[in-house]
Design an enzyme around this catalytic site. Structure first.
Site, PDB file in Angstrom:
ATOM      1  N   SER A   1       0.830  -1.195   0.000  1.00  0.00           N
ATOM      2  CA  SER A   1       0.000   0.000   0.000  1.00  0.00           C
ATOM      3  C   SER A   1       0.873   1.257   0.000  1.00  0.00           C
ATOM      4  O   SER A   1       1.594   1.509  -0.967  1.00  0.00           O
ATOM      5  CB  SER A   1      -0.949  -0.046   1.200  1.00  0.00           C
TER       6      SER A   1
ATOM      7  N   ASP B   1      -9.391  -6.812  -3.641  1.00  0.00           N
ATOM      8  CA  ASP B   1      -8.947  -5.436  -3.424  1.00  0.00           C
ATOM      9  C   ASP B   1     -10.013  -4.491  -3.985  1.00  0.00           C
ATOM     10  O   ASP B   1     -10.851  -4.882  -4.802  1.00  0.00           O
ATOM     11  CB  ASP B   1      -7.620  -5.190  -4.152  1.00  0.00           C
TER      12      ASP B   1
ATOM     13  N   HIS C   1      -7.167  -6.540   0.425  1.00  0.00           N
ATOM     14  CA  HIS C   1      -6.064  -5.600   0.588  1.00  0.00           C
ATOM     15  C   HIS C   1      -5.163  -5.964   1.767  1.00  0.00           C
ATOM     16  O   HIS C   1      -3.944  -5.722   1.720  1.00  0.00           O
ATOM     17  CB  HIS C   1      -6.628  -4.187   0.781  1.00  0.00           C
TER      18      HIS C   1
END
Length: 219
Positions: A74, A161, A193
């Protein structure tokens, strides 16, 4: 080398060290980079800390005869991308640049402009100019990155995601391909995620095995 996410304001290096065990078991030396989160640091300050870490790691690897692989989740993926687009990396001697063999992007953030009007930007206080300057997808950053054609780019998202993360990954891969960079793009089945990276503590996790295979192939 692993850099954690948390939208540049949450988590710590210590909390994120769970990714280490399978890599160490396979014979790799692993560094988990910690950096001060916002609001203690703005984006420029965070990137400066990551560049200092990168400089130390390259020196260490050079002294020990090792190579360096970057990975990030991320926001950590964003920091890896920016490190490889930085003036520091661009200015390294060719031999030192080649010590860094590649990067694994796990559900990365490559365009900061969509974040300007969200709560994520409250502690960061980025302007539009900041967001453009610090976006890996900006033309300037992509052009600098593409001067290192030896780098292997592995871009991964989870099947579950959000559409935004999937889209940014696709855009980043497309820009890398346009510039003749070596890139792979995959979607990890059944993962979201967070589970995408949390399962890296498992030695038999397919993504862990893919990362190990990539490092072994281009060692």
């Amino acid at each position: 080398v692993y850099l954690s996410g948390g939208y540049w304001q949450e988590l710590t290096g210590a909390i994120s060290a769970y990714t280490v065990a399978p890599l160490v078991a396979a014979g790799h030396c692993v560094a988990v980079v910690h950096y001060d989160r916002a609001p203690k640091q703005d984006m420029g300050g965070i990137l400066a800390q990551v560049e200092r870490a990168g400089a130390w790691l390259v020196r260490y690897a050079k002294e020990k005869g090792l190579t360096v692989w970057l990975s990030g989740h991320s926001a950590g993926s964003h920091l890896c991308a920016m490190l490889l687009s930085s003036g520091w990396y661009e200015g390294l001697p060719h031999r030192d640049r080649n010590i860094v063999r590649g990067v694994v992007h796990l559900s990365g953030v490559f365009d900061l402009l969509p974040l300007l009007s969200t709560s994520v930007n409250t502690p960061l206080k980025m302007t539009k100019l900041d967001a453009e300057q610090f976006s890996p997808l900006s033309q300037s950053n992509m052009d600098k990155l593409s001067t290192a054609k030896h780098l292997q780019h592995m871009v991964v998202v989870g099947e579950n995601d959000s559409p935004a993360f999937k889209l940014q990954a696709e855009q980043y891969v497309e820009e890398l391909q346009k510039r003749g960079c070596q890139v792979s793009h995959s979607v990890q089945e059944k993962e979201d995620h967070f589970s995408l990276v949390e399962r890296l503590m498992e030695g038999d996790y397919s993504l862990t095995q893919q990362m190990l295979a990539l490092m072994d192939k281009f060692e």
